[in-house]
Scaffold this motif. Structure first.
Motif, PDB file in Angstrom:
ATOM      1  N   ASP A   1       0.841  -1.193   0.000  1.00 19.20           N
ATOM      2  CA  ASP A   1       0.000   0.000   0.000  1.00 19.20           C
ATOM      3  C   ASP A   1       0.877   1.244   0.000  1.00 19.20           C
ATOM      4  OD1 ASP A   1      -1.997   1.903   0.363  1.00 19.20           O
ATOM      5  OD2 ASP A   1      -2.265   1.455   2.488  1.00 19.20           O
TER       6      ASP A   1
ATOM      7  N   GLN B   1       0.105   4.149   0.869  1.00 19.96           N
ATOM      8  CA  GLN B   1      -0.174   4.909   2.089  1.00 19.96           C
ATOM      9  C   GLN B   1       0.379   4.220   3.335  1.00 19.96           C
ATOM     10  OE1 GLN B   1      -1.622   7.933   1.868  1.00 19.96           O
ATOM     11  NE2 GLN B   1      -1.636   7.603  -0.342  1.00 19.96           N
TER      12      GLN B   1
ATOM     13  N   ASP C   1      -1.862  -3.543   3.448  1.00 18.38           N
ATOM     14  CA  ASP C   1      -1.532  -4.263   2.218  1.00 18.38           C
ATOM     15  C   ASP C   1      -2.623  -5.286   1.935  1.00 18.38           C
ATOM     16  OD1 ASP C   1       0.819  -2.830   2.204  1.00 18.38           O
ATOM     17  OD2 ASP C   1       2.033  -4.464   3.017  1.00 18.38           O
ATOM     18  N   LEU C   2      -3.120  -5.302   0.705  1.00 14.88           N
ATOM     19  CA  LEU C   2      -4.206  -6.189   0.314  1.00 14.88           C
ATOM     20  C   LEU C   2      -3.842  -6.922  -0.973  1.00 14.88           C
ATOM     21  CD1 LEU C   2      -7.202  -3.742   0.817  1.00 14.88           C
ATOM     22  CD2 LEU C   2      -6.579  -5.638   2.292  1.00 14.88           C
TER      23      LEU C   2
ATOM     24  N   LYS D   1      -4.226  -8.085  -4.899  1.00 17.08           N
ATOM     25  CA  LYS D   1      -4.585  -7.344  -6.108  1.00 17.08           C
ATOM     26  C   LYS D   1      -6.105  -7.399  -6.301  1.00 17.08           C
ATOM     27  CE  LYS D   1      -3.655  -7.085 -11.032  1.00 17.08           C
ATOM     28  NZ  LYS D   1      -2.916  -7.646 -12.162  1.00 17.08           N
TER      29      LYS D   1
ATOM     30  N   PHE E   1      -8.345  -5.812  -4.450  1.00 15.94           N
ATOM     31  CA  PHE E   1      -9.033  -5.436  -3.224  1.00 15.94           C
ATOM     32  C   PHE E   1      -8.760  -3.962  -2.925  1.00 15.94           C
ATOM     33  CE2 PHE E   1      -9.163  -9.898  -2.951  1.00 15.94           C
ATOM     34  CZ  PHE E   1     -10.102 -10.264  -2.010  1.00 15.94           C
ATOM     35  N   SER E   2      -9.654  -3.343  -2.181  1.00 18.48           N
ATOM     36  CA  SER E   2      -9.450  -1.946  -1.805  1.00 18.48           C
ATOM     37  C   SER E   2     -10.034  -1.718  -0.411  1.00 18.48           C
ATOM     38  CB  SER E   2     -10.120  -1.017  -2.810  1.00 18.48           C
ATOM     39  OG  SER E   2     -11.520  -1.209  -2.809  1.00 18.48           O
ATOM     40  N   TYR E   3      -9.705  -0.588   0.165  1.00 25.18           N
ATOM     41  CA  TYR E   3     -10.261  -0.213   1.459  1.00 25.18           C
ATOM     42  C   TYR E   3     -10.526   1.284   1.457  1.00 25.18           C
ATOM     43  CZ  TYR E   3      -5.676   1.665   2.761  1.00 25.18           C
ATOM     44  OH  TYR E   3      -4.525   2.386   2.807  1.00 25.18           O
ATOM     45  N   LYS E   4     -11.344   1.717   2.400  1.00 22.02           N
ATOM     46  CA  LYS E   4     -11.641   3.134   2.570  1.00 22.02           C
ATOM     47  C   LYS E   4     -11.537   3.448   4.053  1.00 22.02           C
ATOM     48  CE  LYS E   4     -15.132   6.637   1.754  1.00 22.02           C
ATOM     49  NZ  LYS E   4     -16.440   6.941   1.187  1.00 22.02           N
TER      50      LYS E   4
END
Length: 74
Positions: free
Chosen positions: A43, A45, A49-50, A52, A54-57
């Motif tokens: 990541d 930021q 770490d995720l 490929k 995947f995402s987070y908010k």
């Protein structure tokens, strides 16, 4: 209306049944090993770490001000 006792007895009975795969003994050693979701992607930021795709908010961060004027707690 269901009583607490009826709920607990039913929960325990279902839990025992579910844990034995509906009456069959689970043989975990013979189950295929999952490849998972793949390698983690670093990541930028440096938060999470995720794999490929995947995402987070981030919905709040420690110390940010909340709508009531207080700060987000630990």
């Amino acid at each position: 209306m269901i009583t607490r006792r009826q709920f607990l007895v039913g929960s325990l009975a279902f839990g025992g049944l579910a844990s034995s795969a509906f009456g069959k003994k689970l043989d975990l050693a013979s189950m295929p090993i999952s490849e998972g979701y793949g390698a983690l992607v670093a990541d930028p930021q440096k938060l999470l770490d995720l794999p490929k795709g995947f995402s987070y908010k981030v919905i709040s961060s420690l110390g940010n001000s909340m709508s009531d004027g207080m700060h987000v707690p630990d």
